[in-house]
Structures are given as C-alpha cells and as structure tokens.
Scaffold this motif. Sequence first.
Motif, short mmCIF file in Angstrom:
data_model
loop_
_atom_site.label_atom_id
_atom_site.label_comp_id
_atom_site.label_asym_id
_atom_site.label_seq_id
_atom_site.Cartn_x
_atom_site.Cartn_y
_atom_site.Cartn_z
N ASP A 72 0.83 -1.21 0.00
CA ASP A 72 0.00 0.00 0.00
C ASP A 72 0.87 1.27 0.00
O ASP A 72 0.53 2.26 -0.65
N ILE A 73 2.01 1.23 0.72
CA ILE A 73 2.93 2.37 0.73
C ILE A 73 3.58 2.52 -0.64
O ILE A 73 3.72 3.64 -1.16
N LYS A 74 3.96 1.40 -1.23
CA LYS A 74 4.57 1.42 -2.57
C LYS A 74 3.61 2.07 -3.58
O LYS A 74 4.01 2.96 -4.35
N ASN A 75 2.36 1.62 -3.58
CA ASN A 75 1.37 2.17 -4.52
C ASN A 75 1.12 3.66 -4.26
O ASN A 75 0.90 4.44 -5.19
N LYS A 76 1.15 4.04 -2.98
CA LYS A 76 0.94 5.44 -2.62
C LYS A 76 2.08 6.32 -3.15
O LYS A 76 1.86 7.42 -3.66
N ILE A 77 3.31 5.80 -3.05
CA ILE A 77 4.49 6.55 -3.54
C ILE A 77 4.44 6.69 -5.05
O ILE A 77 4.70 7.76 -5.61
N ASN A 89 13.20 14.56 -10.96
CA ASN A 89 14.11 13.42 -11.16
C ASN A 89 14.06 12.49 -9.94
O ASN A 89 13.65 12.90 -8.85
N PHE A 90 14.47 11.25 -10.13
CA PHE A 90 14.25 10.21 -9.12
C PHE A 90 15.00 10.48 -7.81
O PHE A 90 14.47 10.24 -6.73
N THR A 91 16.24 10.96 -7.90
CA THR A 91 17.01 11.23 -6.68
C THR A 91 16.32 12.29 -5.83
O THR A 91 16.20 12.16 -4.61
N HIS A 92 15.85 13.34 -6.49
CA HIS A 92 15.15 14.41 -5.78
C HIS A 92 13.85 13.89 -5.17
O HIS A 92 13.51 14.21 -4.03
N PHE A 93 13.13 13.07 -5.93
CA PHE A 93 11.85 12.56 -5.42
C PHE A 93 12.05 11.65 -4.21
O PHE A 93 11.23 11.65 -3.29
N CYS A 94 13.15 10.88 -4.20
CA CYS A 94 13.44 10.03 -3.04
C CYS A 94 13.65 10.88 -1.79
O CYS A 94 13.25 10.47 -0.68
N LYS A 104 12.50 5.69 3.58
CA LYS A 104 13.75 5.86 2.83
C LYS A 104 13.85 4.79 1.75
O LYS A 104 13.87 3.60 2.05
N ILE A 105 13.86 5.24 0.49
CA ILE A 105 14.04 4.33 -0.63
C ILE A 105 15.17 4.86 -1.51
O ILE A 105 15.47 6.05 -1.51
N SER A 106 15.78 3.96 -2.25
CA SER A 106 16.85 4.37 -3.15
C SER A 106 16.28 4.72 -4.51
O SER A 106 15.16 4.31 -4.86
N ASP A 107 17.04 5.49 -5.28
CA ASP A 107 16.58 5.83 -6.63
C ASP A 107 16.51 4.59 -7.52
O ASP A 107 15.73 4.53 -8.46
N THR A 108 17.32 3.56 -7.19
CA THR A 108 17.28 2.30 -7.95
C THR A 108 15.95 1.59 -7.74
O THR A 108 15.34 1.07 -8.69
N THR A 109 15.51 1.57 -6.48
CA THR A 109 14.21 0.93 -6.16
C THR A 109 13.07 1.69 -6.84
O THR A 109 12.18 1.09 -7.45
N LEU A 110 13.12 3.01 -6.74
CA LEU A 110 12.08 3.82 -7.38
C LEU A 110 12.08 3.63 -8.89
O LEU A 110 11.02 3.53 -9.52
N ASN A 111 13.28 3.56 -9.45
CA ASN A 111 13.40 3.34 -10.90
C ASN A 111 12.76 2.01 -11.31
O ASN A 111 12.07 1.93 -12.34
N LYS A 112 12.96 0.98 -10.49
CA LYS A 112 12.38 -0.35 -10.78
C LYS A 112 10.85 -0.29 -10.71
O LYS A 112 10.15 -0.83 -11.58
N TRP A 113 10.32 0.39 -9.70
CA TRP A 113 8.86 0.50 -9.56
C TRP A 113 8.25 1.24 -10.74
O TRP A 113 7.26 0.79 -11.31
N LEU A 114 8.86 2.37 -11.09
CA LEU A 114 8.28 3.20 -12.14
C LEU A 114 8.51 2.60 -13.53
O LEU A 114 7.73 2.86 -14.45
N ASP A 118 6.06 1.96 -16.90
CA ASP A 118 6.51 2.61 -18.16
C ASP A 118 6.87 4.08 -17.95
O ASP A 118 6.63 4.94 -18.80
N ILE A 119 7.43 4.39 -16.80
CA ILE A 119 7.83 5.76 -16.48
C ILE A 119 9.34 5.79 -16.27
O ILE A 119 9.89 4.95 -15.55
N ILE A 120 10.00 6.76 -16.90
CA ILE A 120 11.43 6.95 -16.71
C ILE A 120 11.68 8.36 -16.20
O ILE A 120 10.81 9.22 -16.26
N SER A 121 12.87 8.58 -15.70
CA SER A 121 13.23 9.88 -15.14
C SER A 121 13.26 10.95 -16.22
O SER A 121 13.63 10.67 -17.37
#
Length: 466
Positions: A72-77, A89-94, A104-114, A118-121
């Motif tokens: 639920d937190i993942k979907n909310k983010i 950009n992903f680093t700023h959003f983290c 606290k999540i890494s930009d790598t994790t966020l990149n994988k989720w997005l 079909d979303i890229i930075s």
Amino acid sequence: MRKVELRMNEEIKYKTIKKLIETNGNKKKAAVKLNCSIRTIDRLIVLYRTKGKEGFVHGNRGKAPSTAIPLDIKNKIISYYINEYSDTNFTHFCEIVEEDFDVKISDTTLNKWLWEEDIISPKARRKTKKKLKSKLNKRLNNTKSEKNKNNIKESLEILDSKDAHPRRPRSKYAGEMIQMDASSFEWIPGAIWHLHLAVDDATGEVVGAYFDLQETLNGYYNVFYQILNNYGIPAMFYTDKRTVFEYIKKERAFDDEDTFTQFSYACHTLGVEIKTTSVAQAKGRIERLNQTFQSRLPVELRRAQITTIEQANEFLKSYLKKFNDKFALRLNSTKSVFEMQPADDVINRTLAVFSERKVDSGHCIKFRNSYYKLITENGIQACIKPKSTAIVIEAFDGNLYANVLDNIFIMEKVEDHKKVSRNFDEESKKEKKKKKYIPPLDHPWRQNNILHFKNYMKHLNNGAHV
C-alpha cells in the motif's frame, strides 16, 4: 496432492538425498557433492523422511522480506509521483518521499517500480529512452485495443532524446572563473521568469541567484552583489554574448541601455575580467546547472507555496545553502583566489547605473518621466546652467545622484503639490534642514573615467588598438 516445484539447487539436494537413502550410499560422498558437512546430510535425511520433496522448498519462498516496503505504501508513492511530481528526477523525489512519508528508498528501487509503470526519469539518458521505446513498440504490436494503442503512441511521442554537454576540466582555484547565465522557464504555473545564476567553475558552488521578469542588468547586478558580499571579488566572469556584458553600438549612445557603462564598467572598476562566448557548450557548467534548477526548483517552489517573484527571491536565500550542501564540491585543497570583500558603501557605488541627461531651464533633470532637483549636501537646490551635461547615477540601493562637472548632487523628486504648507501647517515651522550625506567622488563616479571607458569600448568594437 499439490505439485511441488523445486529450484535448481533444491532439486540437486533432493535427488542426492533420495539416491543416498534408496541405495544406502556413502554420506561422505554426498557431503562432498553438496559441499556441506555430514551433520547437514543427517539433517536433510530427516527432512526427506518427514516431509518428502516438499521439505526441500526454502522456508522463505513466497514470503515478503522483512525490509520490504508494504504494497500500500509502494502504490501510494508511485501515485504520488505520477500525480504530483512527474517532472521531478528520481534522486530528488526520493528525498521528498523521505521528508513527507518518513520512508527511505533508493533511486534504484524507485526506478524499478516506475519502470514497471513505463515511467522513466526526466533526466534519463538516450540508452534508457531507447530501451523504453523498444518495450513500448513490442507492446504496441501485441495490443489489439485501439485505446491502449493510442496511449502507447502518446508515450512514444514524449520520448525525445537530447544531446549532453561536453565535459572539460574544472578551474584549479575557487573564484578563478565564475560562469553566469539566465534561464527563462515557467518556475511557477502561469509565470515565466528569468533566473540569473552564477556558479564557481572549480567547486560547482552556486554563488548567486536572482529572479527577474526578463534577463536584465538588475538581475546580474543582484547576482554580482551576492558574490561580492558573500565571497569577494572574483578573477573572471564567463558569460554569453549579451549586451549586458558586451558593448553593442546603439543610436542613442550613453543611455541606460548602453550597457558597456554598466556591468562591464563595474567589472572594470573592480578589476574583474569578462570573457564571452556564443557557444553554449563552452560554458557547460552553467548550462547543466540551469537544467538541474529547472528540474528541482519548481518542485521546491510549489512545496513552499511560492506565488510571487518577491517570495521566490527570498526563498532562494535558504535554498542555495541547501543546494550547495548537497551538490557543491568540498575540497580542502581548493584554494580561493577571491579578493577581499569590498565594503558595503563601495559595492553600493560600484554597482551603479549611469545615464546621460541634460539640465533644463528650470535647473532640473527629467528622469523616468519625473523631474528632479539637484540638492547640495546643505539641502540647498543648485542652480546649474541649462543644457549642461549631467550623468545620472542610480546607486545599487536605489538612491539617485547626479554628476555635473565632477560635482555630486542628490536628486530630489519635484512633487506636483507640496506636502506641507509653510504658512498654514504648524509642522513646517518645526522642521529644520538637515545636512545630507553625499558620497565622495571616488573612482567609479568620475565623469572623465566613465567617458574614457566609453570611448575605449567604442574603439574595441571598431577593431582599433587603444
């Protein structure tokens, strides 16, 4: 009975133990094959006899890791990014996620989720964009729904690649080169402002920033003021070929638009060199900084609920410190070549705007659709010969002065009506004339120096040697 599927390493263990039991084989050979101890073999034999094949399935199979972020937190983010911060950009959003959700999540994790969405930075490289295009094209070929096809085609149109700026070595010392530029952008919804920026080439530290409605002398003067006030006098400015920095011959010479008397004269007075270029890639440090600010600053302005340019300039004071703490290089070996900070009154007189005017028959000067009297330090209006040439000096603090034959006067606006009547108001009888302060006529305001510099720049513009 449900079918049990084992992974490769689990299958090897299962078959080895099964054969060992069925053939009454040698435990030592089995231990060597599985690279474990005999005690572990005994444990696996017990596991086989009690649970069979199912006993060799790893106990954590199908369970979420204890460190995993709840769904639920993942979907909310993800929803938060798509709906509120899709331009970030992903680093700023983290960093924003950590501030707003305490997650606290890494930009790598966020990149994988997005990527799954079909979303890229916005700062994705050409290789990443190409990879996503390939993924979308495959899906487009396998999709029959016209609605889905249209959505995929729209996503493909957005993916445009941009060339990166070429790299070059940084300057050796702090203050050796300051790159300056102004960036026109929609910093808040519906408002396009020009952000004047200055960055130190050696350290990457942003040494000045100021918003204005256009790219103006006032914007660069405010940036210059921040540099002088906080760091000192730099050795060189590296800029583009704007009229703020280079002399361009105009029909009305020596006006407030004839900018060789303004920014370049201030630099000339302080001994700062100006180097210009028409190639944006040559000053890649400031060009990349513009992109970074265009990516991060609108988000921060939105979060701070900034709605006016005055609020934005005030916000920059705290934001620059936060930005530099995160991105500027902290090198103990970087020597500073900034000269000593000038006094406030020196800065005020140096960052002045000069304009040529004529004294009229009423001993006044017309400036910006208003008439001004010339007042001495004793508060007495000076009577100057009509048609005398005067240089109007607008100091950085906004006060107006006039230089007539190297005599400095205070400019006092002539009001349409008197504020106080000498005959009928008691207040006027109590008023006493105070001696007014007039700055000394030092180097920046001498008429001969200004005129000499004007002629010098004209000769340079015509290709002559002076």
